[in-house]
Every structure is written in C-alpha cells, then in structure tokens.
Scaffold this motif. Structure first.
Motif, mmCIF file in Angstrom:
data_model
loop_
_atom_site.group_PDB
_atom_site.id
_atom_site.type_symbol
_atom_site.label_atom_id
_atom_site.label_comp_id
_atom_site.label_asym_id
_atom_site.label_seq_id
_atom_site.Cartn_x
_atom_site.Cartn_y
_atom_site.Cartn_z
ATOM 1 N N THR A 1 0.833 -1.201 0.000
ATOM 2 C CA THR A 1 0.000 0.000 0.000
ATOM 3 C C THR A 1 0.872 1.257 0.000
ATOM 4 O O THR A 1 0.600 2.229 -0.727
ATOM 5 N N MET A 2 1.932 1.239 0.804
ATOM 6 C CA MET A 2 2.863 2.364 0.813
ATOM 7 C C MET A 2 3.609 2.467 -0.516
ATOM 8 O O MET A 2 3.876 3.568 -1.006
ATOM 9 N N PHE B 1 -1.950 3.346 -2.928
ATOM 10 C CA PHE B 1 -3.391 3.082 -2.886
ATOM 11 C C PHE B 1 -3.618 1.740 -2.193
ATOM 12 O O PHE B 1 -2.717 0.897 -2.111
ATOM 13 N N PHE B 2 -4.838 1.569 -1.694
ATOM 14 C CA PHE B 2 -5.207 0.346 -0.981
ATOM 15 C C PHE B 2 -5.941 -0.584 -1.933
ATOM 16 O O PHE B 2 -7.008 -0.258 -2.443
ATOM 17 N N PHE C 1 -14.033 7.681 3.214
ATOM 18 C CA PHE C 1 -13.368 6.406 3.506
ATOM 19 C C PHE C 1 -13.597 5.397 2.394
ATOM 20 O O PHE C 1 -12.661 4.729 1.939
ATOM 21 N N TRP C 2 -14.846 5.270 1.936
ATOM 22 C CA TRP C 2 -15.143 4.255 0.922
ATOM 23 C C TRP C 2 -14.490 4.574 -0.406
ATOM 24 O O TRP C 2 -14.123 3.669 -1.157
ATOM 25 N N GLU C 3 -14.335 5.847 -0.708
ATOM 26 C CA GLU C 3 -13.652 6.196 -1.953
ATOM 27 C C GLU C 3 -12.161 5.904 -1.866
ATOM 28 O O GLU C 3 -11.531 5.535 -2.861
ATOM 29 N N LEU C 4 -11.597 6.016 -0.669
ATOM 30 C CA LEU C 4 -10.176 5.734 -0.504
ATOM 31 C C LEU C 4 -9.869 4.240 -0.600
ATOM 32 O O LEU C 4 -8.803 3.851 -1.071
ATOM 33 N N VAL C 5 -10.798 3.398 -0.136
ATOM 34 C CA VAL C 5 -10.526 1.965 -0.103
ATOM 35 C C VAL C 5 -11.130 1.208 -1.281
ATOM 36 O O VAL C 5 -10.851 0.023 -1.450
#
Length: 535
Positions: free
Chosen positions: A451-452, A456-457, A521-525
């Motif tokens: 991820t790092m 992105f996750f 949060f949901w857009e990030l994951v």
C-alpha cells in the motif's frame, strides 16, 4: 602354472560333461529366438533391475545419512555456540555446560548461503548465465527499438530516476528512525532495569515503562514514516524503502527488548551494583546484522572479502536494471493500452497470463537481489558468519515448506516471537490458531508495504496470502513428497504472480486516469479499476 592347468582342466570338465540336474542351453531356447539373443535380453533386464535396486538403496541411504549429518552438525554447533558464549549453568554441579533447550531460541552457526554453494557446480552456474544472457537480450532489444522508433542509441531511464526520486528526504527520515531505534529502546531498558530491582512496585514500573515505550514506538516508527511519505509525496521506491525500514526497525527493537528483558528479570544484581545490560555496541551491530533475532554475539568470519562485496553490489545494480527493462518492455506497453477495459473476462484472462512471465521474473529477481546479494553484502561487511537467509524453497513440494524456507530471516522472527510465544501463553492448546494469527500478521504487514509502495489500498496480496495461502497451507502440507506437487507449487506461484502484476498494474493506471474526487473512507478503499472507463 599348476593353478592355471588345474583351472583349465576344471573348465574343460564343466563344458564337456554338463550335470544332468542342470538344463542345457538348448533346453532353455525359445523357438525362433537364438540363444545369444535370449542371453542378451536377460542380461539387459537383469541390469535394469540392478540399476533400479541400486537407485532405491542410494536414495534411502542418502536420506538417512543426510538426516544423521544434519542432526549431528546442529547438535555439535549448538554445543560449541553455548560454550563460546559462556552459557553455563551456575546451579549445576561444577558449572557444567547447560544443554540447549528449544526455549533458548535460535542458535547461529557459521555456514554459507545455499546459492554460493550451488554456484560452484557448473550446471547450476549455467542456469545463472542464462539469466544474464536474457538481460543482455533485454538491453539489445531496448537499444534496437529506441533506435528504430526514435532514432537514438542511448536508452532512457526515466522510470528508474522517477522511482528513486527525492533521496534526501529518504536519507534524513531514515537517520531519524535509526537514531531513535538505537537510543530509545536501549535507554528505556537501562532505566527500567535500574528501577525494577530497586523499587518495590515492580509491576507498576514495568507497565509504565511498557506504555511509554509503546507510545514512543508508535510515534516514531508508525506515525512519522506515514507522515513523511504522504506529506512529501515520495515516489514508489522511496516510499517502499521508508516503509520496509520502518518495519525492520520495529522488528529489531522488539527482538532486542524481548531477548533482554527476561535476563534482566532473572539476573538480580548484587547490592550496590547496576543490573547487567547488553552493551550499546552489541545492539548497534545487531541493527545492521542480517538477522532479526538479537544475540550479544554472533559467529564471525576472520576477514572481509572485498571482491565478494563488490561483485554482490554489481549484481544488485544488475537486478535493478533487469527489473527496469522488464517493466519497460513487458508491462508498461500492455497496461498503458487505451483499448483495455478492466474486469472483462477476456481482458482479465489475457492480461493475467501475459503478466505471469514478468511477475515470476520479478519474484526471482527480488529474491536474488535482496535475500542473497544484499544480505550477503552486509554479512560480509560485518563478518557475520551465519548466511542461511533462505533454504532450498524451489524444491518444495508443499506450501508449508515453502513458507518456512523462502525467507528464513523473517520466518525466525515470526516463529519465535509470534507462533512460539502464542503457544506458550495458551499452554500449547491452540496450534492452528497460532498459525492463523502468524499468517494474518504477515499478510497485513505485506499488504501495508505494498500500500505504501503504490500509494493506494488494493488488498490483492492480503487475499492471496491470508486466504488462498492458508488454504494451500492445509491442502499442500509436508506429507506431499512427490515431484508432481513441486510442479503444482510452481504453477500456483506463477499464477499468483501473474494475478498480482495484472491487478496492481491495472489499478495503478486507473488511479491516474480516474483520480479520486473526494476523501471519503469508501472512496479511498474502493479500487478505481472497478469502474474507471479507459476510453
């Protein structure tokens, strides 16, 4: 002469007057088959039978001898290591040498890396030369394509310079984490050791010291690296270096505390004296040593082979450029194609199988560059003698053995401080739960590093490691010994690497073409490649 005459007479007597009880050659003859041909067939069949028996006996003898020799060498080196490190039982009669117990942990012995031994065999060396020849072909093809398409003979390394960008930020952030890891845990251990034996509130002192050290570890080795990566928007390899060093420093400091605290508790200092603590120099050596298990001393080689170090550094650079050519020639042209539409059956299958070869090459390059060349370079610089950073994982017929032998350095840490400590706390009642916890921790750490790296996750690694890996752990265990299972293991590895390269590359370009519009949060994951339109 007498002996010769006697033997001739006997031979003459046997051939001229055969015994009645034995069948003659004519009686054994098969109609239509000459006696000489029949005798030759029988001789060939007998030779095949003897060769089969010979191979079976040699295989069993080799297995038995290998097990006996391994056990004898391990026991003798453990005894030598205990004697050299002064492991003496003062409570025993006449200070007899204490027998090594499983709870004592890993024993380090002087030994070479397996590939260094194998490369002395010309046949194995030829396989290595084939990989070098493939690198030369990548270089030549890159030169040819650049000259034909753009008319230039000097290849571009834009991807290389982009990936390793902002080295100054990486350097000063690494120095900050290293300084804390060297001084923070050592200072905390020293203060706690003084207070533990002099205070009547031993439990309160221990809890307070543990909480303060935990807060410091979280601030410096968790929050700080993430802040640096996000604030400075570091490129992929720079992000990966900081995150991997962050994980390494945490594992090193934990091992130092875990191995030292029990001895401080057990060895009560005499009145008027401070508790015996490890020296700062031994801890400093451990921070650079290619192991995650702390010891006050390790077996050391008598001298440094500088030519060996230089050769390994050249191999590391060659592996990095090899990886650069693989991405430029085999991955980027495929996944930057504007006609690709993600998550259609045809596209996904074709992309996955196309990514199998580069994915497997990346895996082998990562193994060779890091687990062999990089660790052996630091081991040689420090004269660290135990070079068993991996075993013959490529011969594994089960994923259980593969996980144990792929990365011995990390496996030892997970085994001694994860699996074995959990069994100790649970009084050895939940072995399966201990194994699952270790798998979950390893999968989370791997996913965090990726991820790092990518920014992105997308938990592909976590799913394949923690879900599919656990299933293979039970389905392909140590009972599988046939070579067929080795083929299954390699097929699974290749498909897994193809899936990783395919999905991560698609998500990388989806993040570029369809950037996030919010910070929920949901857009990030949620992976962007699931709904991004490439047209």
């Amino acid at each position: 002469m007498a002996a010769t005459d006697t033997s001739n007479n006997v031979r003459h007597r046997d051939t001229s007057a055969p015994q009645k009880d034995h069948p003659t050659e004519n009686s054994l003859s098969t109609p239509g088959v000459k006696p000489a041909e029949l005798h030759a067939d029988e001789l060939r069949n007998w030779r095949k039978h003897v060769e089969q028996v010979k191979a079976g006996i040699l295989e069993e003898v080799q297995d038995q001898l290998s097990g006996l020799l391994d056990r004898a060498i391990t026991e003798s080196m453990e005894s030598f290591s205990q004697h050299a490190n002064g492991h003496v039982d003062t409570n025993g009669p006449k200070n007899a040498t204490r027998v090594h117990k499983p709870e004592d942990g890993k024993v380090f012995i002087a030994r070479q890396s397996l590939l260094d031994e194998l490369f002395e065999i010309s046949h194995i060396r030829t396989i290595f030369n084939m990989f070098i020849a493939a690198l030369f072909l990548f270089i030549i093809s890159t030169f040819a394509v650049d000259y034909i398409d753009q008319g230039r003979l000097v290849p571009e390394f834009d991807l290389f310079f982009y990936a390793f960008g902002k080295p100054s930020v990486v350097l000063w952030s690494w120095m900050f984490m290293f300084t804390y890891t060297l001084l923070g845990p050592y200072f905390a251990l020293s203060v706690w050791g003084e207070l533990y034996h002099s205070s009547a509130w031993k439990t309160l002192v221990s809890i307070t010291a543990a909480l303060l050290l935990g807060v410091a570890e979280a601030a410096v080795l968790l929050v700080f690296p993430i802040y640096v990566i996000l604030h400075h928007q570091l490129p992929p390899v720079s992000r990966f270096i900081i995150s991997v060093e962050q994980i390494r420093f945490f594992m090193k400091s934990y091992s130092f505390i875990r191995e030292t605290v029990p001895s401080v508790i057990k060895n009560k200092p005499k009145e008027g004296f401070s508790p015996k603590l490890p020296t700062l120099s031994s801890y400093l050596y451990f921070l650079f040593a290619p192991t995650l298990i702390y010891r006050e001393s390790y077996p050391r080689n008598p001298y440094i082979r500088w030519n060996y170090i230089g050769l390994n550094l050249m191999k590391i650079m060659g592996s990095i450029f090899y990886l650069n050519f693989i991405l430029v020639r085999l991955c980027i042209p495929v996944f930057t194609n504007d006609n690709i539409k993600p998550f259609t059956t045809k596209t996904m299958v074709l992309a996955m199988f196309h990514a199998t070869l580069p994915g497997m090459l990346m895996m082998l390059l990562g193994f060779y560059a890091f687990l062999h060349c990089w660790l052996n370079t630091f081991a040689e610089l420090l004269r660290f003698a135990d070079r068993m950073f991996y075993k013959d994982w490529w011969n594994s017929t089960s994923f259980t053995n593969y996980y144990r032998t792929w990365n011995i350095v990390v496996h030892d840490w997970l085994f001694y401080y994860g699996y074995r400590d959990f069994l100790f706390l649970s009084k050895r009642k939940f072995r399966s739960a201990a194994m699952l916890i270790v798998f979950a921790i390893s999968a989370l750490v791997h996913e965090y590093a990726l991820t790092m790296l990518f920014g992105f996750f997308y938990p592909v690694m976590f799913c394949t490691f923690a879900v599919i890996g656990v299933m293979f752990q039970f389905a392909m265990n140590d009972k599988r010994k046939s070579h067929f299972w080795n083929i299954i293991m390699w097929t699974s590895l290749m498909l897994g690497q193809g899936i990783h390269v395919c999905l991560y590359c698609q998500e990388w370009y989806a993040q570029i073409r369809c950037p996030r519009t919010g910070t929920s949060f949901w857009e990030l994951v949620t992976p962007r490649s699931w709904f991004c339109d490439y047209q």
